[in-house]
Design a protein around this motif. Structure first.
Motif, PDB file in Angstrom:
ATOM      1  N   PHE A  69       0.830  -1.207   0.000  1.00  0.00           N
ATOM      2  CA  PHE A  69       0.000   0.000   0.000  1.00  0.00           C
ATOM      3  C   PHE A  69       0.866   1.259   0.000  1.00  0.00           C
ATOM      4  O   PHE A  69       0.594   2.200  -0.742  1.00  0.00           O
ATOM      5  CB  PHE A  69      -0.930  -0.007   1.211  1.00  0.00           C
ATOM      6  CG  PHE A  69      -1.751   1.238   1.351  1.00  0.00           C
ATOM      7  CD1 PHE A  69      -2.784   1.496   0.481  1.00  0.00           C
ATOM      8  CD2 PHE A  69      -1.477   2.159   2.348  1.00  0.00           C
ATOM      9  CE1 PHE A  69      -3.545   2.648   0.603  1.00  0.00           C
ATOM     10  CE2 PHE A  69      -2.222   3.307   2.480  1.00  0.00           C
ATOM     11  CZ  PHE A  69      -3.264   3.551   1.606  1.00  0.00           C
ATOM     12  N   VAL A  70       1.911   1.263   0.831  1.00  0.00           N
ATOM     13  CA  VAL A  70       2.792   2.433   0.893  1.00  0.00           C
ATOM     14  C   VAL A  70       3.522   2.627  -0.435  1.00  0.00           C
ATOM     15  O   VAL A  70       3.657   3.750  -0.929  1.00  0.00           O
ATOM     16  CB  VAL A  70       3.780   2.299   2.071  1.00  0.00           C
ATOM     17  CG1 VAL A  70       4.861   3.359   2.015  1.00  0.00           C
ATOM     18  CG2 VAL A  70       3.028   2.380   3.394  1.00  0.00           C
ATOM     19  N   ILE A  71       3.974   1.537  -1.032  1.00  0.00           N
ATOM     20  CA  ILE A  71       4.680   1.631  -2.315  1.00  0.00           C
ATOM     21  C   ILE A  71       3.738   2.110  -3.419  1.00  0.00           C
ATOM     22  O   ILE A  71       4.110   2.928  -4.266  1.00  0.00           O
ATOM     23  CB  ILE A  71       5.320   0.278  -2.680  1.00  0.00           C
ATOM     24  CG1 ILE A  71       6.469  -0.016  -1.710  1.00  0.00           C
ATOM     25  CG2 ILE A  71       5.812   0.261  -4.112  1.00  0.00           C
ATOM     26  CD1 ILE A  71       7.011  -1.423  -1.798  1.00  0.00           C
ATOM     27  N   SER A  72       2.511   1.625  -3.411  1.00  0.00           N
ATOM     28  CA  SER A  72       1.570   1.985  -4.481  1.00  0.00           C
ATOM     29  C   SER A  72       0.788   3.256  -4.200  1.00  0.00           C
ATOM     30  O   SER A  72      -0.039   3.656  -5.018  1.00  0.00           O
ATOM     31  CB  SER A  72       0.589   0.833  -4.706  1.00  0.00           C
ATOM     32  OG  SER A  72      -0.282   0.720  -3.591  1.00  0.00           O
ATOM     33  N   LEU A  73       1.034   3.913  -3.069  1.00  0.00           N
ATOM     34  CA  LEU A  73       0.256   5.081  -2.689  1.00  0.00           C
ATOM     35  C   LEU A  73       0.280   6.213  -3.713  1.00  0.00           C
ATOM     36  O   LEU A  73      -0.784   6.782  -4.004  1.00  0.00           O
ATOM     37  CB  LEU A  73       0.709   5.588  -1.317  1.00  0.00           C
ATOM     38  CG  LEU A  73      -0.176   6.629  -0.649  1.00  0.00           C
ATOM     39  CD1 LEU A  73      -1.593   6.098  -0.504  1.00  0.00           C
ATOM     40  CD2 LEU A  73       0.389   6.993   0.711  1.00  0.00           C
ATOM     41  N   PRO A  74       1.424   6.543  -4.325  1.00  0.00           N
ATOM     42  CA  PRO A  74       1.372   7.614  -5.340  1.00  0.00           C
ATOM     43  C   PRO A  74       0.474   7.257  -6.532  1.00  0.00           C
ATOM     44  O   PRO A  74      -0.241   8.114  -7.059  1.00  0.00           O
ATOM     45  CB  PRO A  74       2.819   7.753  -5.792  1.00  0.00           C
ATOM     46  CG  PRO A  74       3.641   7.164  -4.709  1.00  0.00           C
ATOM     47  CD  PRO A  74       2.792   6.130  -4.060  1.00  0.00           C
ATOM     48  N   PHE A  75       0.498   6.016  -6.929  1.00  0.00           N
ATOM     49  CA  PHE A  75      -0.301   5.594  -8.086  1.00  0.00           C
ATOM     50  C   PHE A  75      -1.780   5.516  -7.741  1.00  0.00           C
ATOM     51  O   PHE A  75      -2.634   5.887  -8.550  1.00  0.00           O
ATOM     52  CB  PHE A  75       0.200   4.253  -8.609  1.00  0.00           C
ATOM     53  CG  PHE A  75       1.673   4.258  -8.888  1.00  0.00           C
ATOM     54  CD1 PHE A  75       2.194   4.999  -9.934  1.00  0.00           C
ATOM     55  CD2 PHE A  75       2.552   3.542  -8.083  1.00  0.00           C
ATOM     56  CE1 PHE A  75       3.554   5.012 -10.189  1.00  0.00           C
ATOM     57  CE2 PHE A  75       3.900   3.550  -8.328  1.00  0.00           C
ATOM     58  CZ  PHE A  75       4.407   4.295  -9.379  1.00  0.00           C
TER      59      PHE A  75
END
Length: 112
Positions: A69-75
């Motif tokens: 979730f943290v990694i994909s948050l910008p997307f």
């Protein structure tokens, strides 16, 4: 008795027993009698299996989902679905790991 008859007898008994209905899971409704809130009565082996196998995997899934979730948050922020991503990656495995009773198949209570 010949081996062929023994095998036929074992197969017939196994098939007959597997065709019987199973009445294993017991559900008790709560004191209010509302069917929305039910309490399961899981057997001991389900509790032990849940404690030893399922809970560690669910906690690991919660941690991995949080990292994803943290990694994909910008997307997801650009796509506008942060809430849905958080629900499916963090909240759902966390609820199953920490809210569900030991050995139960459903977490908490149903919200309609």
């Amino acid at each position: 008795m010949s081996p062929l008859r023994s095998i036929a007898l074992v197969l017939a008994l196994t098939t007959g027993l597997s065709a019987l209905p199973a009445h294993g899971e017991v559900e008790r409704s709560n004191v209010s009698g509302d069917p929305t809130y039910t309490l399961e009565a899981p057997p001991a082996y389900a509790m032990i299996g849940d404690l030893i196998v399922a809970r560690p995997f669910l906690i690991a899934a919660t941690l991995a989902g949080t990292a994803a979730f943290v990694i994909s948050l910008p997307f997801t922020a650009l796509g506008g679905n942060v809430k849905e991503a958080g629900q499916s990656l963090v909240v759902a495995p966390g609820r199953e790991a920490f809210v569900r009773c030991l050995g139960c198949t459903t977490s908490g209570y149903r919200q309609d």
